[in-house]
Design a protein around this motif. Structure first.
Motif, PDB file in Angstrom:
ATOM      1  N   THR A  42      -2.094   0.120  -4.414  1.00 54.38           N
ATOM      2  CA  THR A  42      -0.934   0.267  -3.535  1.00 54.38           C
ATOM      3  C   THR A  42      -0.657  -0.993  -2.728  1.00 54.38           C
ATOM      4  OG1 THR A  42      -1.378   2.632  -3.382  1.00 54.38           O
ATOM      5  CG2 THR A  42       0.081   1.715  -1.728  1.00 54.38           C
ATOM      6  N   ALA A  43      -1.680  -1.678  -2.273  1.00 51.59           N
ATOM      7  CA  ALA A  43      -1.482  -2.897  -1.469  1.00 51.59           C
ATOM      8  C   ALA A  43      -0.757  -3.972  -2.271  1.00 51.59           C
ATOM      9  CB  ALA A  43      -2.823  -3.425  -0.976  1.00 51.59           C
ATOM     10  N   SER A  44      -1.120  -4.138  -3.518  1.00 51.55           N
ATOM     11  CA  SER A  44      -0.461  -5.160  -4.332  1.00 51.55           C
ATOM     12  C   SER A  44       0.983  -4.766  -4.648  1.00 51.55           C
ATOM     13  CB  SER A  44      -1.253  -5.438  -5.611  1.00 51.55           C
ATOM     14  OG  SER A  44      -1.401  -4.277  -6.379  1.00 51.55           O
ATOM     15  N   ILE A  45       1.231  -3.486  -4.817  1.00 51.29           N
ATOM     16  CA  ILE A  45       2.600  -3.026  -5.061  1.00 51.29           C
ATOM     17  C   ILE A  45       3.442  -3.182  -3.799  1.00 51.29           C
ATOM     18  CG2 ILE A  45       4.022  -1.020  -5.653  1.00 51.29           C
ATOM     19  CD1 ILE A  45       1.642  -0.193  -7.515  1.00 51.29           C
ATOM     20  N   GLN A  46       2.831  -2.945  -2.636  1.00 50.62           N
ATOM     21  CA  GLN A  46       3.538  -3.178  -1.368  1.00 50.62           C
ATOM     22  C   GLN A  46       3.936  -4.650  -1.251  1.00 50.62           C
ATOM     23  OE1 GLN A  46       0.500  -1.550   1.264  1.00 50.62           O
ATOM     24  NE2 GLN A  46       1.977  -0.022   1.972  1.00 50.62           N
ATOM     25  N   LEU A  47       3.069  -5.541  -1.679  1.00 46.40           N
ATOM     26  CA  LEU A  47       3.388  -6.964  -1.655  1.00 46.40           C
ATOM     27  C   LEU A  47       4.592  -7.252  -2.545  1.00 46.40           C
ATOM     28  CD1 LEU A  47       2.913  -9.964  -1.024  1.00 46.40           C
ATOM     29  CD2 LEU A  47       1.258  -9.981  -2.903  1.00 46.40           C
ATOM     30  N   LEU A  48       4.589  -6.710  -3.757  1.00 43.58           N
ATOM     31  CA  LEU A  48       5.713  -6.927  -4.667  1.00 43.58           C
ATOM     32  C   LEU A  48       7.016  -6.375  -4.077  1.00 43.58           C
ATOM     33  CD1 LEU A  48       4.004  -6.144  -8.088  1.00 43.58           C
ATOM     34  CD2 LEU A  48       4.536  -8.398  -7.131  1.00 43.58           C
ATOM     35  N   LEU A  71       0.747  -1.306 -14.519  1.00 43.65           N
ATOM     36  CA  LEU A  71       1.596  -1.596 -13.362  1.00 43.65           C
ATOM     37  C   LEU A  71       2.788  -0.654 -13.333  1.00 43.65           C
ATOM     38  CD1 LEU A  71       2.209  -3.289 -10.867  1.00 43.65           C
ATOM     39  CD2 LEU A  71       3.349  -4.940 -12.369  1.00 43.65           C
ATOM     40  N   ALA A  72       3.401  -0.433 -14.482  1.00 39.71           N
ATOM     41  CA  ALA A  72       4.553   0.467 -14.545  1.00 39.71           C
ATOM     42  C   ALA A  72       4.178   1.873 -14.088  1.00 39.71           C
ATOM     43  CB  ALA A  72       5.120   0.506 -15.959  1.00 39.71           C
ATOM     44  N   GLN A  73       3.012   2.351 -14.489  1.00 41.19           N
ATOM     45  CA  GLN A  73       2.567   3.692 -14.104  1.00 41.19           C
ATOM     46  C   GLN A  73       2.295   3.763 -12.598  1.00 41.19           C
ATOM     47  OE1 GLN A  73      -0.844   5.206 -16.214  1.00 41.19           O
ATOM     48  NE2 GLN A  73      -0.938   7.048 -14.976  1.00 41.19           N
ATOM     49  N   ALA A  74       1.630   2.756 -12.068  1.00 42.01           N
ATOM     50  CA  ALA A  74       1.331   2.743 -10.629  1.00 42.01           C
ATOM     51  C   ALA A  74       2.618   2.702  -9.803  1.00 42.01           C
ATOM     52  CB  ALA A  74       0.433   1.560 -10.287  1.00 42.01           C
ATOM     53  N   VAL A  75       3.563   1.892 -10.229  1.00 43.49           N
ATOM     54  CA  VAL A  75       4.845   1.787  -9.522  1.00 43.49           C
ATOM     55  C   VAL A  75       5.602   3.110  -9.620  1.00 43.49           C
ATOM     56  CG1 VAL A  75       7.097   0.637  -9.567  1.00 43.49           C
ATOM     57  CG2 VAL A  75       5.006  -0.718  -9.738  1.00 43.49           C
ATOM     58  N   ASP A  76       5.582   3.722 -10.799  1.00 40.22           N
ATOM     59  CA  ASP A  76       6.257   4.998 -10.998  1.00 40.22           C
ATOM     60  C   ASP A  76       5.662   6.095 -10.124  1.00 40.22           C
ATOM     61  OD1 ASP A  76       8.212   6.666 -12.440  1.00 40.22           O
ATOM     62  OD2 ASP A  76       6.427   7.618 -13.304  1.00 40.22           O
ATOM     63  N   GLU A  77       4.333   6.129 -10.016  1.00 43.75           N
ATOM     64  CA  GLU A  77       3.673   7.138  -9.187  1.00 43.75           C
ATOM     65  C   GLU A  77       4.076   7.027  -7.724  1.00 43.75           C
ATOM     66  OE1 GLU A  77      -0.513   6.771  -9.967  1.00 43.75           O
ATOM     67  OE2 GLU A  77      -0.319   7.606 -11.974  1.00 43.75           O
ATOM     68  N   LEU A  80       8.801   3.879  -7.091  1.00 38.99           N
ATOM     69  CA  LEU A  80       9.444   2.582  -6.842  1.00 38.99           C
ATOM     70  C   LEU A  80       9.951   1.890  -8.107  1.00 38.99           C
ATOM     71  CD1 LEU A  80       6.875   1.332  -4.208  1.00 38.99           C
ATOM     72  CD2 LEU A  80       9.214   2.102  -3.780  1.00 38.99           C
ATOM     73  N   THR A  81       9.978   2.608  -9.217  1.00 39.29           N
ATOM     74  CA  THR A  81      10.362   1.985 -10.484  1.00 39.29           C
ATOM     75  C   THR A  81      11.743   1.345 -10.410  1.00 39.29           C
ATOM     76  OG1 THR A  81       8.980   3.512 -11.716  1.00 39.29           O
ATOM     77  CG2 THR A  81      10.715   2.386 -12.945  1.00 39.29           C
ATOM     78  N   HIS A  82      12.725   2.090  -9.932  1.00 40.18           N
ATOM     79  CA  HIS A  82      14.084   1.546  -9.877  1.00 40.18           C
ATOM     80  C   HIS A  82      14.167   0.345  -8.932  1.00 40.18           C
ATOM     81  CE1 HIS A  82      18.393   1.376 -10.235  1.00 40.18           C
ATOM     82  NE2 HIS A  82      18.479   1.360  -8.927  1.00 40.18           N
ATOM     83  N   TYR A  83      13.466   0.399  -7.832  1.00 38.66           N
ATOM     84  CA  TYR A  83      13.513  -0.685  -6.849  1.00 38.66           C
ATOM     85  C   TYR A  83      12.905  -1.980  -7.398  1.00 38.66           C
ATOM     86  CZ  TYR A  83      13.047  -3.225  -2.465  1.00 38.66           C
ATOM     87  OH  TYR A  83      13.138  -4.169  -1.483  1.00 38.66           O
TER      88      TYR A  83
END
Length: 90
Positions: A42-48, A71-77, A80-83
């Motif tokens: 989650t921390a790395s996705i927050q950075l992105l 990465l796609a799965q983590a973002v989807d969960e 945030l996929t669309h963003y």
């Protein structure tokens, strides 16, 4: 182009932050290669997301290169996929 590491975890966020924002000062859009990412927390996705928000405020964006199911799965969960992934280039 910035190539993300296979392991995107909180202990890498600070160094990724410096790499990404250094690149953002040199170009308008940032190209990020996600092809080797095998894990993302989650921390790395927050950075992105923060990078995307910053770039969008400057009317620029992240240009994604490659694919990463992890990465796609983590973002989807996180919903945030669309963003994050509104434009992926392979």
């Amino acid at each position: 182009m910035l190539k993300l590491p296979p392991e995107m975890a909180i202990n890498h966020v600070e160094s990724l932050y410096h790499q990404i924002f250094q690149d953002s000062m040199e170009t308008s859009d940032i190209t990020i290669d996600i092809s080797e990412v095998q894990r993302a927390d989650t921390a790395s996705i927050q950075l992105l997301c923060a990078v995307q928000k910053h770039l969008l405020s400057l009317e620029h964006k992240i240009v994604w290169h490659g694919e990463s199911d992890a990465l796609a799965q983590a973002v989807d969960e996180l919903g945030l996929t669309h963003y994050l992934f509104h434009s992926i280039e392979n």
